[in-house]
Motif scaffolding. Structure first.
Motif, PDB file in Angstrom:
ATOM      1  N   VAL A  12      40.564  66.653  30.113  1.00  0.00           N
ATOM      2  CA  VAL A  12      39.227  66.383  30.635  1.00  0.00           C
ATOM      3  C   VAL A  12      39.105  67.037  32.000  1.00  0.00           C
ATOM      4  N   LYS A  13      37.850  67.306  32.378  1.00  0.00           N
ATOM      5  CA  LYS A  13      37.542  67.804  33.712  1.00  0.00           C
ATOM      6  C   LYS A  13      36.751  66.743  34.451  1.00  0.00           C
ATOM      7  N   LEU A  14      37.252  66.314  35.609  1.00  0.00           N
ATOM      8  CA  LEU A  14      36.565  65.292  36.386  1.00  0.00           C
ATOM      9  C   LEU A  14      35.311  65.874  37.007  1.00  0.00           C
ATOM     10  N   ASP A  15      34.219  65.126  36.919  1.00  0.00           N
ATOM     11  CA  ASP A  15      32.949  65.590  37.446  1.00  0.00           C
ATOM     12  C   ASP A  15      33.037  65.778  38.964  1.00  0.00           C
ATOM     13  N   ARG A  16      32.372  66.821  39.466  1.00  0.00           N
ATOM     14  CA  ARG A  16      32.457  67.131  40.887  1.00  0.00           C
ATOM     15  C   ARG A  16      31.866  66.022  41.762  1.00  0.00           C
ATOM     16  N   THR A  17      30.954  65.201  41.185  1.00  0.00           N
ATOM     17  CA  THR A  17      30.410  64.100  41.986  1.00  0.00           C
ATOM     18  C   THR A  17      31.481  63.051  42.269  1.00  0.00           C
TER      19      THR A  17
ATOM     20  N   GLY B 102      35.097  60.168  50.773  1.00  0.00           N
ATOM     21  CA  GLY B 102      33.820  59.782  51.349  1.00  0.00           C
ATOM     22  C   GLY B 102      33.683  58.278  51.472  1.00  0.00           C
ATOM     23  N   PRO B 103      32.434  57.790  51.645  1.00  0.00           N
ATOM     24  CA  PRO B 103      32.204  56.350  51.825  1.00  0.00           C
ATOM     25  C   PRO B 103      32.693  55.498  50.667  1.00  0.00           C
ATOM     26  N   GLU B 104      32.625  56.037  49.452  1.00  0.00           N
ATOM     27  CA  GLU B 104      33.096  55.295  48.286  1.00  0.00           C
ATOM     28  C   GLU B 104      34.487  55.757  47.876  1.00  0.00           C
ATOM     29  N   GLY B 105      35.276  56.216  48.853  1.00  0.00           N
ATOM     30  CA  GLY B 105      36.546  56.847  48.541  1.00  0.00           C
ATOM     31  C   GLY B 105      37.541  55.943  47.844  1.00  0.00           C
ATOM     32  N   VAL B 106      37.586  54.650  48.218  1.00  0.00           N
ATOM     33  CA  VAL B 106      38.563  53.760  47.593  1.00  0.00           C
ATOM     34  C   VAL B 106      38.304  53.640  46.089  1.00  0.00           C
ATOM     35  N   ASP B 107      37.023  53.407  45.728  1.00  0.00           N
ATOM     36  CA  ASP B 107      36.677  53.294  44.308  1.00  0.00           C
ATOM     37  C   ASP B 107      36.883  54.602  43.578  1.00  0.00           C
ATOM     38  N   ALA B 108      36.454  55.691  44.207  1.00  0.00           N
ATOM     39  CA  ALA B 108      36.568  56.985  43.545  1.00  0.00           C
ATOM     40  C   ALA B 108      38.031  57.345  43.317  1.00  0.00           C
TER      41      ALA B 108
ATOM     42  N   GLU C 173      41.471  67.396  52.498  1.00  0.00           N
ATOM     43  CA  GLU C 173      41.770  65.999  52.226  1.00  0.00           C
ATOM     44  C   GLU C 173      41.720  65.694  50.727  1.00  0.00           C
ATOM     45  N   GLN C 174      40.799  66.332  50.022  1.00  0.00           N
ATOM     46  CA  GLN C 174      40.669  66.100  48.581  1.00  0.00           C
ATOM     47  C   GLN C 174      41.894  66.612  47.834  1.00  0.00           C
ATOM     48  N   VAL C 175      42.459  67.723  48.299  1.00  0.00           N
ATOM     49  CA  VAL C 175      43.678  68.242  47.665  1.00  0.00           C
ATOM     50  C   VAL C 175      44.796  67.221  47.753  1.00  0.00           C
ATOM     51  N   VAL C 176      44.958  66.648  48.948  1.00  0.00           N
ATOM     52  CA  VAL C 176      46.038  65.692  49.165  1.00  0.00           C
ATOM     53  C   VAL C 176      45.841  64.443  48.315  1.00  0.00           C
TER      54      VAL C 176
ATOM     55  N   ARG D 241      38.199  46.506  47.548  1.00  0.00           N
ATOM     56  CA  ARG D 241      38.217  46.797  48.969  1.00  0.00           C
ATOM     57  C   ARG D 241      38.814  45.632  49.755  1.00  0.00           C
ATOM     58  N   VAL D 242      39.404  45.941  50.897  1.00  0.00           N
ATOM     59  CA  VAL D 242      39.852  44.930  51.853  1.00  0.00           C
ATOM     60  C   VAL D 242      38.956  45.062  53.063  1.00  0.00           C
ATOM     61  N   PRO D 243      38.865  44.012  53.892  1.00  0.00           N
ATOM     62  CA  PRO D 243      38.000  44.098  55.068  1.00  0.00           C
ATOM     63  C   PRO D 243      38.363  45.291  55.927  1.00  0.00           C
ATOM     64  N   GLY D 244      37.324  45.883  56.497  1.00  0.00           N
ATOM     65  CA  GLY D 244      37.520  47.011  57.378  1.00  0.00           C
ATOM     66  C   GLY D 244      37.267  48.316  56.675  1.00  0.00           C
ATOM     67  N   PRO D 245      37.052  49.374  57.441  1.00  0.00           N
ATOM     68  CA  PRO D 245      36.754  50.690  56.867  1.00  0.00           C
ATOM     69  C   PRO D 245      37.961  51.280  56.181  1.00  0.00           C
ATOM     70  N   PRO D 246      37.755  52.208  55.246  1.00  0.00           N
ATOM     71  CA  PRO D 246      38.901  52.853  54.597  1.00  0.00           C
ATOM     72  C   PRO D 246      39.700  53.657  55.603  1.00  0.00           C
ATOM     73  N   VAL D 247      41.019  53.725  55.359  1.00  0.00           N
ATOM     74  CA  VAL D 247      41.896  54.464  56.270  1.00  0.00           C
ATOM     75  C   VAL D 247      41.669  55.954  56.091  1.00  0.00           C
ATOM     76  N   PRO D 248      41.300  56.702  57.121  1.00  0.00           N
ATOM     77  CA  PRO D 248      41.052  58.135  56.980  1.00  0.00           C
ATOM     78  C   PRO D 248      42.354  58.898  56.775  1.00  0.00           C
ATOM     79  N   VAL D 249      42.261  60.059  56.162  1.00  0.00           N
ATOM     80  CA  VAL D 249      43.402  60.951  56.005  1.00  0.00           C
ATOM     81  C   VAL D 249      43.228  62.073  57.013  1.00  0.00           C
ATOM     82  N   PRO D 250      43.955  62.075  58.114  1.00  0.00           N
ATOM     83  CA  PRO D 250      43.717  63.075  59.164  1.00  0.00           C
ATOM     84  C   PRO D 250      44.136  64.458  58.731  1.00  0.00           C
ATOM     85  N   ILE D 251      43.290  65.423  59.014  1.00  0.00           N
ATOM     86  CA  ILE D 251      43.625  66.802  58.670  1.00  0.00           C
ATOM     87  C   ILE D 251      44.782  67.325  59.511  1.00  0.00           C
TER      88      ILE D 251
END
Length: 839
Positions: free
Chosen positions: A683-688, A695-701, A728-731, A813-823
């Motif tokens: 399968v090919k995952l949709d680009r959306t 992004g903002p919905e990164g944990v779910d995605a 970041e998406q590659v990682v 989700r847990v309380p607080g913003p998702p942890v960013p992946v620093p470039i």
């Protein structure tokens, strides 16, 4: 032509029969020759044992009556009695049919057969035809001789002679018009044109009075309707219909000041209507007028009864599959509707109806099923119409409706709503449930707009409705684009012109080699190696520049050039892959297929032909098929995919999952259950979805990507991510278990000239493991911290909604913003190497 070999019910064709009769009777130089020849002619036509033309007690000519003594007394008796039998020497008793010759007082045609011979159906009709032609020929060519004969029988008054001369002139006109009409029948003109000619000729010979031809319509339970009308002012339709029905199907009604005259029209002896003449200003018809009206009613009967003419007419005026009027007939009826707008005060609107999903039905179930669906669609369209509305089939899966109303747009909108509601109901055919939708365009008549232009405007509005429907996407439950309704507006003209020009240019461009392919690298994330390329179509248009598929394929999806274009893409991509594999042996090439291509029966043959022509290993070809096909009939889809996979090519389901936070997490919008049975390789995952993992919905995605990758591993299916744009998406994709990806970060689409040398030189080859591995390991450690904070979603935690055919990955989700992946987690040298390898 061996006329004697024909049975009475197979006398036609009508044109040849009448020409034969007229030529045979017209060969006589005197009236005596004509009358004597008529006996031999009618005997041949009906295969009679005995035939004679009698005038009182005198026999003008006879066949089969004996050589020495004519049975004049027997003939006189059957003429007097209007039939019966009499004895003929050497033959015995014969039963007879007696027909009076119109216009020749006291002259009769008698035919007879031995009493032990079988009955011949249609004998009387054939004898009447000869009798009428005999009367016309005698009166037109030998009128003076006939007039002298009448004077010898007794003096006639001046008024009677004047009436006779007038009748002779009128009958000469009838004969001339009859010959002209029969020539029109011989040339196989369309039936509507012949019927109008009958009405016009009748009007001309009756002092230009209004004439209407009323016939029973078999498409509306034999309800009478006016099919041709001439004369000014036109005869009121209600009066014409009443006169036809009051006739009872037989004879002639002479009419009066309040009731029109009428003559019955028949098909093979069955009453089907009447020719109606306005008598409001002249009073009842005299015998001559009644004869003329009857003659033209019989012309209509012959045209309708003649099997060859009927077949030619049906082919020319109606659709043989649905029995609806065809495009030409619709345009004629539409012209009439536009012409009478001023007199009846009703406006006109046209609805152009195009089926959504029908081509797929034709390709998957075959033309027999497609024809059945079209016939049933036609019946449903009739169900949606009012009494005077008209439905027609324009060709293929296109239909048109003509609506007349005081408020035509409002009425058209109501009918369009009924049509859409009716067509969304499923069809059961060939053991399969089929659903189609309808895109409908409406155009309302305006001053100066003709029938063809009005239909074209409705067509333009339909294309706008279809474009909007495709943009909205198919119905989730049925997988069919439901369609919409659009009313034509002036600004649609330019868009329609552009679309039509584009379709024309597309057909030309296929033959002029204006298309080219760009290739986007497909990269293995573990080491950065290019494992494949995806072929992307481009059109270098002469005036509009470089166009991507979205700019031209949607508007030209029904062009015959699209199929040939797809074959060109297959051949070109396979040939290029074969050339590249000489330098990069494991390289694969991906070609996108539309839903129509996948479900077409000949798709696998095209794939085999392309592979054979390029001498390409089938395993090197990857076919991307739309995941929307999972909503189709599973058995049929499995069969189509199996035939494609039998070519040796690999199959991936494209655009497989999307993010839908409104439904409580990530919605995998296609059923996962069939993946176990479907003959696919991944399968090919949709680009959306890929675009949201950082992004903002990164944990779910990210959780959804992980579930899909685990499912792919369990089912031995590959997973490819599309639309990778950020490091970041590659990682994150690597951490989630996705092995292969593509996107502008990993390589933009490039031409053969740009990409080829880099492939050969190894510039797009693997990233050095020793340099990249530490950096990626650092990033994975950081991503692991994010995973610990967000919580891992194991495969068995995904909620499978079998009834909906979907899988929903719940948000954890847990309380607080998702942890960013620093470039900054990647060392600059390694990051530069990752980015540079795809530029």
């Amino acid at each position: 032509m061996d006329v004697a070999a024909l049975s009475p019910d197979q006398v036609g064709p009508a044109s040849q029969l009448l020409e034969h009769v007229l030529l045979a009777l017209g060969a006589g130089t005197t009236e005596r020759d004509v009358l004597a020849g008529a006996a031999a002619l009618v005997a041949d036509l009906v295969d009679a044992d005995v035939a004679a033309v009698c005038e009182g007690a005198h026999v003008h000519g006879g066949v089969g009556l004996g050589q020495r003594f004519l049975p004049e007394r027997g003939l006189a008796r059957v003429v007097r009695d209007g039939g019966g039998s009499f004895a003929v020497p050497g033959l015995g008793r014969v039963r007879t049919t007696v027909v009076e010759v119109p216009g020749l007082a006291g002259v009769h045609v008698v035919v007879g057969r031995a009493e032990d011979s079988p009955e011949h159906e249609g004998t009387e009709d054939a004898v009447r035809l000869v009798a009428r032609a005999l009367g016309l020929v005698v009166l037109s060519r030998h009128g003076r001789e006939r007039e002298r004969w009448h004077r010898q029988q007794g003096a006639r008054g001046a008024a009677e002679r004047t009436r006779l001369q007038q009748a002779l002139r009128q009958r000469e006109q009838v004969l001339t018009t009859s010959v002209r009409f029969q020539r029109a029948v011989s040339s196989r003109r369309p039936l509507p044109e012949l019927l109008v000619q009958i009405a016009t000729s009748s009007s001309e010979l009756m002092d230009d009075r209004a004439v209407s031809l009323v016939l029973a319509d078999p498409r509306s339970q034999m309800r009478m309707r006016v099919v041709a009308a001439v004369g000014e002012p036109a005869l009121d339709h209600a009066l014409a219909l009443a006169a036809a029905e009051g006739l009872g199907g037989f004879g002639v009604a002479v009419g009066d000041q309040s009731t029109p005259a009428a003559a019955a029209v028949h098909i093979n002896g069955r009453s089907v209507g009447a020719l109606v003449l306005d008598t409001s200003g002249s009073g009842p018809l005299d015998p001559v007028g009644a004869t003329v009206l009857r003659a033209f009613a019989e012309h209509a009967s012959m045209a309708l009864s003649h099997a060859d003419t009927v077949r030619a007419v049906e082919a020319a005026s109606s659709d043989s599959l649905t029995s609806l009027p065809n495009r030409a007939t619709l345009l004629r009826q539409l012209e009439v509707a536009l012409r009478v707008t001023e007199s009846d005060g009703l406006g006109t609107a046209v609805l152009f109806v195009d089926l959504n999903g029908f081509k797929q039905v034709n390709d998957t179930l075959g033309h027999a099923a497609g024809d059945e669906i079209l016939s049933r669609v036609a019946r449903r369209l009739r169900r949606c119409l009012r009494g005077d509305d008209v439905a027609a089939r324009l060709g293929g899966d296109e239909f048109a409706l003509v609506v007349r109303d005081v408020e035509p747009e409002r009425a058209a909108q109501r009918i369009a709503a009924r049509v859409q509601a009716d067509l969304t109901l499923p069809f059961d055919t060939h053991g399969t449930t089929v659903r189609v939708g309808a895109s409908i365009g409406i155009a309302v008549a305006a001053d100066g707009v003709g029938a063809a232009e009005l239909l074209r405007r409705a067509d333009s509005a339909m294309y706008m409705a279809k474009a909007r429907s495709h943009a909205a996407g198919p119905d989730v439950a049925t997988g069919v684009v439901p369609g919409g309704v659009v009313v034509f507006e002036a600004d649609m003209h330019d868009a329609d012109q552009l679309r039509r020009q584009l379709e024309h240019d597309l057909l030309r461009a296929v033959h002029d080699d204006e298309f080219e392919l760009a290739y986007q690298p497909i990269v293995r994330l573990a080491d950065g190696a290019v494992v494949g390329v995806e072929a992307l179509l481009r059109w270098r248009h002469r005036t509009r520049g470089l166009l991507e598929p979205g700019a031209f394929l949607a508007g030209a999806e029904r062009s015959p050039a699209v199929e040939e274009l797809w074959r060109w893409v297959l051949r070109t991509a396979c040939a290029q892959a074969a050339a590249w594999r000489e330098r990069v042996p494991d390289l694969s090439v991906t070609v996108n297929l539309s839903a129509a291509h996948v479900m077409a029966r000949g798709a696998s043959d095209d794939v085999r032909a392309a592979l054979a022509a390029a001498a390409l290993d089938p395993a090197a070809l990857v076919l991307d098929v739309p995941a929307d096909l999972l909503g189709e009939d599973p058995d049929l889809l499995t069969a189509r995919l199996r035939t494609l996979r039998a070519t040796g090519a690999r199959i991936l389901l494209d655009d497989f999952a999307t993010l839908d936070p409104a439904r409580g997490g990530v919605l995998v919008n296609h059923s996962l259950a069939p993946l176990r049975q479907l003959p696919v390789d991944g399968v090919k995952l949709d680009r959306t979805l890929v675009g949201e993992i950082d992004g903002p919905e990164g944990v779910d995605a990210l959780a959804a990507v992980r579930v899909l990758c685990e499912l792919g591993a369990a089912l031995d299916l590959g997973v490819v991510a599309e639309g990778v744009e950020r490091t970041e998406q590659v990682v994150l994709l690597t951490e989630a278990g996705c092995a292969v990806a593509q996107g502008v970060l990993l390589g933009v689409p490039r031409s053969v000239a740009e990409l080829g040398p880099e492939l050969g030189a190894g510039e797009l080859g693997p990233v050095e493991p020793r340099a990249a591995a530490p950096a990626l390991a650092d990033l994975v450690d950081l991503a692991g911290d994010a995973e610990a904070a967000a919580g891992t979603i194991p495969l068995d935690a995904a909620e499978v909604r079998a009834g909906e055919g979907t899988v929903v990955v719940p948000s954890r989700r847990v309380p607080g913003p998702p942890v960013p992946v620093p470039i900054s987690g990647v060392r600059p040298d390694d990051l530069r190497r990752m980015l540079d390898r795809s530029r």
